[in-house]
Design a protein around this motif. Structure first.
Motif: not given
Length: 328
Positions: A124-142
């Motif tokens: 759940h802490l992995i954020e995907l932005d379909q418009a920009k094709y970006t992936v963000y891991l919300a916590k350091a160490g993930m």
């Protein structure tokens, strides 16, 4: 039953990838292996630099833009990870690296460290932005790890590459992920014969043979990568809820499906479910069949008419009368 058979192989993705064709086409062969190499370079977590590693390096800092291809695979991996009670979790990277099963230096990690790293594996802490094709891991160490899904995805892409060269009869074997394309020119009924490996035996020792047409065959088994310590077996299929290797009645699960990506996902999910719940789950997926092999040498089959299975090992028992109870 006609035509010559041409087999090609290369060491890729940490395994032997083999391709079997029935026409000689060096251009197609080169295209297949070049494609696999290019995809591996993008998806691997076993090198410092790849599109996936660029996401991992930026965990807790900022979103990372990736190619549409990598984004689409990550999107599918997240969806599979969020299915109810799914033992498929693409955020399992920190735990996999801790155990090192199948790599040098494996050992049983301290319970405290496992508990800490479990806090870094929430999909759940992995954020995907379909418009920009970006992936963000919300916590350091993930860390995301696509190892449980990449081979299937790559096998499916191979089918598309071969189609560009007008090739519709072939087998691609990505070390445990076998994709049969079209019907076989080698047998009278045009079925491919795919060997199912006998657990904890020599590589050429078979449990049985699957007869399939235009299907993917994917196996998850505890005998693929493991180590022994104090007579206890520790294998590479990690329970994402505990951080320890999954411990149930199964030696392996084989999924027979139309595409290899589905096989990759559900061989892990159904392994986690065990026989009874796994058979119940298959009632919802008429496009899939499965073979469950238990530690006490029983085999349970749900074919949904997608394959036939021929048992070769006489010390295993085929239990086709298993009636799954309704899950609560």
């Amino acid at each position: 039953m006609s035509g010559s058979c041409y087999t090609y192989s290369q060491q890729l993705m940490g395994t032997t990838v083999s391709l079997q064709l029935f026409v000689e086409n060096q251009q197609a062969v080169a295209a297949v292996f070049n494609t696999i190499q290019a995809l591996e370079t993008r998806l691997t977590v076993n090198r410092d630099h790849s599109e996936v590693m660029s996401i991992n390096h930026a965990a807790g800092k900022q979103p990372v833009a990736v190619s549409k291809l990598v984004f689409d695979l990550i999107r599918q991996a997240k969806a599979a990870s969020l299915l109810p009670h799914s033992c498929f979790n693409f955020a399992i990277g920190p735990i996999v690296k801790l155990w090192k099963i199948g790599f040098n230096g494996h050992s049983i990690p301290p319970a405290k460290e496992i508990a800490h790293r479990l806090t870094l594996t929430n999909p759940h802490l992995i954020e995907l932005d379909q418009a920009k094709y970006t992936v963000y891991l919300a916590k350091a160490g993930m860390e995301i790890d696509l190892g449980a899904i990449a081979k299937g995805y790559i096998a499916d892409i191979t089918r598309l590459v071969l189609a560009q060269y007008g090739i519709y009869q072939a087998i691609i074997n990505c070390g445990g992920n076998v994709l049969t394309i079209g019907c076989s020119p080698l047998t009278p009924n045009q079925h491919w014969h795919i060997g199912l490996k006998r657990p904890f035996a020599k590589a050429d020792s078979l449990l049985g043979i699957l007869h399939v047409q235009d299907k993917s065959v994917v196996t998850s088994g505890i005998y693929e990568r493991y180590f022994m310590l104090n007579e206890q077996l520790y294998h590479h299929i990690i329970d994402p809820f505990t951080g320890y290797p999954l411990d149930n009645e199964l030696q392996s699960v084989t999924i027979i499906s139309d595409n290899s990506l589905t096989g990759d996902i559900y061989s892990t999910i159904l392994y986690g479910f065990g026989v009874r719940q796994g058979l119940n789950e298959l009632e919802k997926h008429k496009d899939m069949g499965a073979i469950f092999v238990t530690k006490d040498k029983k085999i349970f089959i749900k074919s949904n008419q997608h394959f036939q299975f021929e048992l070769l090992a006489d010390d295993y028992e085929l239990c086709q009368s298993f009636i799954p109870e309704q899950t609560q």
